[in-house]
Design a protein around this motif. Structure first.
Motif, PDB file in Angstrom:
ATOM      1  N   GLY A 109     -14.797 -16.312  18.795  1.00  0.00           N
ATOM      2  CA  GLY A 109     -15.708 -16.042  17.682  1.00  0.00           C
ATOM      3  C   GLY A 109     -14.993 -15.736  16.384  1.00  0.00           C
ATOM      4  N   GLN A 160     -10.487 -26.860  18.292  1.00  0.00           N
ATOM      5  CA  GLN A 160     -11.714 -26.111  18.511  1.00  0.00           C
ATOM      6  C   GLN A 160     -11.529 -25.245  19.751  1.00  0.00           C
ATOM      7  N   GLY A 185     -13.589 -18.908  14.715  1.00  0.00           N
ATOM      8  CA  GLY A 185     -14.546 -19.837  14.114  1.00  0.00           C
ATOM      9  C   GLY A 185     -15.165 -19.343  12.831  1.00  0.00           C
ATOM     10  N   LYS A 186     -14.818 -18.128  12.408  1.00  0.00           N
ATOM     11  CA  LYS A 186     -15.467 -17.581  11.201  1.00  0.00           C
ATOM     12  C   LYS A 186     -14.498 -17.433  10.072  1.00  0.00           C
ATOM     13  N   GLU A 236     -19.601 -20.414  16.697  1.00  0.00           N
ATOM     14  CA  GLU A 236     -20.746 -20.056  15.852  1.00  0.00           C
ATOM     15  C   GLU A 236     -21.887 -19.413  16.635  1.00  0.00           C
ATOM     16  N   GLU A 237     -21.836 -19.453  17.954  1.00  0.00           N
ATOM     17  CA  GLU A 237     -22.873 -18.855  18.787  1.00  0.00           C
ATOM     18  C   GLU A 237     -22.549 -17.416  19.187  1.00  0.00           C
TER      19      GLU A 237
END
Length: 135
Positions: free
Chosen positions: A131, A61, A134-135, A88-89
């Motif tokens: 970012g 992560q 994480g997508k 995710e933020e």
């Protein structure tokens, strides 16, 4: 199974991450640091950059961290960050716009604004690294 330790990532506003991990990698002011269980005690400032976390099941992560400090003490590691975001933020479009603005300011070479623009660029790049992952 790898030995775990407690990791907490906190900002002035909230606790961003808390859990058992097997490895943490951060960007310290003097270079990159890798932390495993039973690491020697340490307190050092952090640069803007992604924090890489490996969990007990070998899951990876990333967390975008904007400066702060890391403290390693016994079986607990604490990152006190000025700001931190989970993948995710992160609003990728907003981060791209911030990166472009910072690059434009740096291209103009205005000395009074150069440091601010450089820090803004580092934050935007870090947010995009985390970012997009994480997508």
């Amino acid at each position: 199974m790898a030995v775990t330790f407690q990791l907490d990532i906190v900002t002035p506003e909230r606790k961003v991450f808390s859990g058992d991990v097997t490895f943490v990698s951060v960007k310290g002011m003097s270079g990159d640091l890798g932390i495993l269980a039973n690491h020697m005690p340490l307190v050092t400032p952090l640069k803007i950059g992604p924090v890489k976390i490996i969990g007990p099941e070998n899951e990876e992560q990333l967390v975008a961290v904007s400066g702060g400090f890391i403290e390693v003490r016994g079986s607990k590691v604490t990152i006190l960050a000025e700001a931190a975001e989970l993948p995710e933020e992160i609003d990728i479009d907003r981060a791209l716009r911030a990166k472009e603005r910072a690059e434009q300011r740096l291209a103009k070479r205005m000395e009074y604004d150069a440091k601010r623009a450089q820090l803004s660029l580092q934050r935007a790049i870090t947010r995009l690294q985390v970012g997009n992952r994480g997508k």
